[in-house]
Motif scaffolding. Structure first.
Motif, PDB file in Angstrom:
ATOM      1  N   ALA A  11       0.853  -1.181   0.000  1.00 35.49           N
ATOM      2  CA  ALA A  11       0.000   0.000   0.000  1.00 35.49           C
ATOM      3  C   ALA A  11       0.889   1.231   0.000  1.00 35.49           C
ATOM      4  CB  ALA A  11      -0.912  -0.003   1.223  1.00 35.49           C
ATOM      5  N   GLY A  12       0.576   2.172  -0.894  1.00 33.12           N
ATOM      6  CA  GLY A  12       1.375   3.386  -1.010  1.00 33.12           C
ATOM      7  C   GLY A  12       2.508   3.299  -2.009  1.00 33.12           C
ATOM      8  N   ALA A  13       2.832   2.077  -2.468  1.00 36.80           N
ATOM      9  CA  ALA A  13       3.876   1.920  -3.478  1.00 36.80           C
ATOM     10  C   ALA A  13       3.373   2.426  -4.822  1.00 36.80           C
ATOM     11  CB  ALA A  13       4.285   0.459  -3.586  1.00 36.80           C
ATOM     12  N   THR A  14       4.269   2.893  -5.655  1.00 32.62           N
ATOM     13  CA  THR A  14       3.911   3.361  -6.986  1.00 32.62           C
ATOM     14  C   THR A  14       3.922   2.188  -7.957  1.00 32.62           C
ATOM     15  OG1 THR A  14       4.800   5.572  -6.588  1.00 32.62           O
ATOM     16  CG2 THR A  14       4.539   4.896  -8.883  1.00 32.62           C
ATOM     17  N   LEU A  15       2.800   1.999  -8.645  1.00 34.92           N
ATOM     18  CA  LEU A  15       2.643   0.884  -9.575  1.00 34.92           C
ATOM     19  C   LEU A  15       2.400   1.450 -10.971  1.00 34.92           C
ATOM     20  CD1 LEU A  15       2.492  -2.228  -9.694  1.00 34.92           C
ATOM     21  CD2 LEU A  15       0.026  -2.037  -9.326  1.00 34.92           C
ATOM     22  N   ARG A  16       3.183   1.009 -11.929  1.00 38.32           N
ATOM     23  CA  ARG A  16       3.043   1.442 -13.318  1.00 38.32           C
ATOM     24  C   ARG A  16       2.499   0.300 -14.165  1.00 38.32           C
ATOM     25  NH1 ARG A  16       7.484   3.843 -11.148  1.00 38.32           N
ATOM     26  NH2 ARG A  16       7.625   6.132 -11.398  1.00 38.32           N
ATOM     27  N   ASN A  17       1.790   0.660 -15.227  1.00 38.22           N
ATOM     28  CA  ASN A  17       1.184  -0.357 -16.088  1.00 38.22           C
ATOM     29  C   ASN A  17       1.375   0.037 -17.554  1.00 38.22           C
ATOM     30  OD1 ASN A  17      -0.487  -2.194 -17.419  1.00 38.22           O
ATOM     31  ND2 ASN A  17      -1.984  -2.241 -15.750  1.00 38.22           N
ATOM     32  N   PRO A  18       2.586  -0.147 -18.083  1.00 44.14           N
ATOM     33  CA  PRO A  18       2.856   0.266 -19.470  1.00 44.14           C
ATOM     34  C   PRO A  18       2.027  -0.484 -20.504  1.00 44.14           C
ATOM     35  CG  PRO A  18       4.703  -0.973 -18.542  1.00 44.14           C
ATOM     36  CD  PRO A  18       3.781  -0.664 -17.407  1.00 44.14           C
ATOM     37  N   ALA A  19       1.674  -1.739 -20.231  1.00 43.43           N
ATOM     38  CA  ALA A  19       0.860  -2.492 -21.188  1.00 43.43           C
ATOM     39  C   ALA A  19      -0.522  -1.861 -21.319  1.00 43.43           C
ATOM     40  CB  ALA A  19       0.745  -3.949 -20.742  1.00 43.43           C
ATOM     41  N   LEU A  20      -1.140  -1.553 -20.193  1.00 48.73           N
ATOM     42  CA  LEU A  20      -2.462  -0.926 -20.243  1.00 48.73           C
ATOM     43  C   LEU A  20      -2.394   0.438 -20.923  1.00 48.73           C
ATOM     44  CD1 LEU A  20      -5.467  -0.891 -19.543  1.00 48.73           C
ATOM     45  CD2 LEU A  20      -4.862   0.033 -17.292  1.00 48.73           C
ATOM     46  N   ALA A  21      -1.338   1.204 -20.639  1.00 44.19           N
ATOM     47  CA  ALA A  21      -1.188   2.507 -21.289  1.00 44.19           C
ATOM     48  C   ALA A  21      -1.181   2.347 -22.807  1.00 44.19           C
ATOM     49  CB  ALA A  21       0.089   3.189 -20.808  1.00 44.19           C
TER      50      ALA A  21
END
Length: 618
Positions: free
Chosen positions: A219-229
């Motif tokens: 919780a609070g960590a930054t999560l990126r999702n390049p595939a969804l982008a």
């Protein structure tokens, strides 16, 4: 009961909500990303004067707010909200699922159906084992077998073509930026990942949602999702065809058909041929406190509007209207502590048993299932509801289990659907400054859907989850006598739903009174009915109505939200012969109602303290 906003606070808020000119849309990601935890976090209630958006996550709400601020319509804002929810609330809804959207332009109400459909290769034996008996529920859920053709994006595209004001591509900017640059994982998402049993079995999902040691992203960590982008960029550029044809569609089909233990039947042709539908809404009259209202919701394949209309209509044929809330009987910090009385709960749950008996007997996809008496409105006919209400013993014992009625002259040949689990979902309510309003309930069904995540053929990390919507069909296609169940699996069919996006109008002026709805599986019907009743009958602000403890019956035990009712209430219901179960009932209600203060109109908004939702507006 305590009011949420004092007159001084309202005056200050109204001054702050003075009109400001719209500006070209340029999304700005919030520097702070507040997240509510799972559990019960009191919400203050909100008031605005021009427009309002209520959604299940602060980042999604903010995206809708920025769209409205830039001159977008309610539909525009709903698209931006849904795309962000795909990213930040992946367990509940997304582009891999379906949705129902109710729209009012101030003159007419339209219902947009983006419900998933069964593959052309599916038949009524889809969820039967080798022995011819229904397989265990989660054997059906997890894997490709449960995945229906996703309809949310194509439905939103249809609605945007009619009611959009901003360009389609601009509406994807918030979700794309957050997917590229990252969002902070909410405490709720972290908690659900900790409890999740099946998601780690999918390599794509495991790599995205879990760390190397097998624990979920913090919780609070930054999560990126390049595939969804990347997938969202394609949809922004090419529309729904970018999802339902080409590389992304092939990736979906490969994922579904290639599941090692539970492959599905979804094909490229199912995706390419999917059609969203515009349907006539189900609208019924309702009176409360000498005021006439019109309740509008989704028609079948949703059961929500009919069930809510039946429950409230049956209640109006009992003494329920004479029974108010009882204060000081429980509750949690930050709430009024008010609860419905045992007498009122008895009437409500008896009405619910009658409504759910009809729901199991009659409701299904209208392209496959004929309504009783030739019209779905037969189930809401005043005379029929009056007769059903006579089955309730006002001071006597509970009926425990009701049987379906005969609402029309034509008797049905269908068998009642057996009890089955229902889950999932998210809700969005929006009013814009142009006189438009929407109520949209959106879902991938179970928590994290089919537990299948696809990168859309991008080859990048992340992606989006696929629905398990086909498990909303009856696993058993026929009863013991061979009579077919209305909601059995059939090729191209839409499964019955409990989603209940609702718009309420003043019958005399046609003015919007309320937009609301909730996630929660079959309990959606009760969560939404509770909020409508609280606002219209008990005169509550939407936040107060949402805060009330939850209660239900699905034509069996009386269900009460745990630790929210006094022991005397529970015992009084048991004394009437009801089987009472106290349990978690995690609604995710959002509601916006019309109000007035100091002679000025305003919108009052509420979000469920049981989840992380938020209301924003000017």
């Amino acid at each position: 009961m305590k009011r949420l906003l004092t007159s001084v606070a309202l005056a200050a808020l109204l001054a702050a909500c003075a009109s400001s000119p719209t500006s070209p849309f340029a999304y700005t990601a919030p520097t702070q990303q507040p997240e509510g935890s799972s559990g019960f976090t009191p919400k203050p209630g909100w008031a605005t004067t021009q427009f309002a958006v209520a959604a299940a996550n602060p980042l999604a709400t903010d995206a809708g707010y920025q769209i409205l601020k830039a001159g977008g319509s309610a539909i525009d804002a709903a698209i931006a909200v849904q795309m962000v929810l795909t990213l930040v609330e992946p367990q509940s809804s997304g582009i891999g699922g379906g949705a129902f959207l109710l729209h009012s332009n101030g003159r007419a109400v339209e219902a947009f159906d983006g419900r998933e459909t069964a593959p052309a290769a599916a038949d009524e034996k889809l969820f039967l084992g080798a022995d011819g008996k229904p397989i265990p529920f989660y054997e059906g859920v997890v894997g490709g077998r449960s995945v229906g053709t996703p309809g949310t994006v194509r439905m939103l595209e249809m609605a945007h073509q009619q009611y959009g004001k901003l360009p389609w591509a601009q509406l994807f900017a918030p979700a794309i930026e957050l997917a590229d640059n990252g969002f902070k994982v909410s405490a709720r998402l972290n908690t659900l990942l900790k409890d999740e049993k099946y998601l780690k079995n999918d390599p794509t999902a495991a790599a995205y949602f879990y760390k190397a040691d097998g624990t979920p992203v913090d919780a609070g960590a930054t999560l990126r999702n390049p595939a969804l982008a990347d997938v969202l960029r394609q949809i922004a550029s090419k529309g729904s065809n970018a999802l339902l044809t080409g590389t992304v569609a092939q990736a979906i089909v490969t994922k579904v058909q290639g599941h090692a233990g539970n492959p599905g039947k979804l094909a490229l042709s199912d995706l390419a041929s999917y059609q969203a539908r515009k349907r006539d809404p189900i609208c019924s009259d309702y009176s409360a406190n000498a005021q006439a209202y019109r309740l509008c919701g989704m028609p079948p394949p949703s059961s929500g509007a009919i069930a809510i209309g039946q429950i409230l209509g049956i209640l109006n044929n009992t003494p329920a209207a004479t029974l108010g809330l009882v204060t000081g009987m429980g509750g949690v910090p930050g709430t009024t502590g008010a609860t419905p009385s045992a007498d009122w709960l008895h009437l409500y749950t008896e009405a619910s048993r009658l409504a759910f008996a009809d729901r199991a007997q009659y409701l299904g996809d209208p392209d496959f299932v004929q309504p009783p008496g030739g019209s779905w409105m037969s189930l809401l006919a005043p005379g029929y509801l009056s007769e059903r209400a006579k089955l309730i013993q006002v001071t006597g014992p509970s009926m425990k289990t009701a049987k379906p009625g005969v609402p029309g002259e034509v008797r049905t040949a269908y068998a009642p659907m057996p009890d089955q689990i229902e889950h999932g979902t998210s809700h969005i309510s929006i009013v814009d400054s142009f006189g438009n309003a929407i109520a949209m309930t959106t879902t991938i069904e179970d928590q994290f859907g089919s537990r299948l995540m696809t990168d859309g053929g991008t080859g990048k990390a992340g992606g989006f989850l696929l629905n398990n919507e086909l498990t909303d069909f009856s696993f058993a296609p026929v009863d013991t006598e061979g009579k077919p169940v209305a909601n059995r699996v059939q090729a191209g069919k839409r499964p019955r739903s409990s989603m209940a996006p609702t718009l309420v109008f003043d019958k005399n002026t046609n003015q919007l009174v309320m937009s609301g709805g909730s996630p929660g599986g079959a309990l959606i019907i009760h969560f939404t009915a509770k909020t409508i009743y609280g606002v219209l009958n008990w005169g509550l602000m939407p936040q107060q109505a949402i805060d009330l403890p939850n209660f239900a019956s699905l034509n069996g035990p009386t269900l009460l939200e745990e630790k929210r009712f006094a022991p005397a209430t529970v015992e009084a219901l048991r004394a009437r012969g009801a089987e009472v179960r106290e349990q978690a009932m995690t609604s995710g209600l959002q509601a916006i109602t019309r109000g007035q203060a100091h002679g000025m109109p305003l919108w009052l908004g509420g979000a469920d303290p049981r989840r992380e939702g938020l209301v924003m507006g000017d």
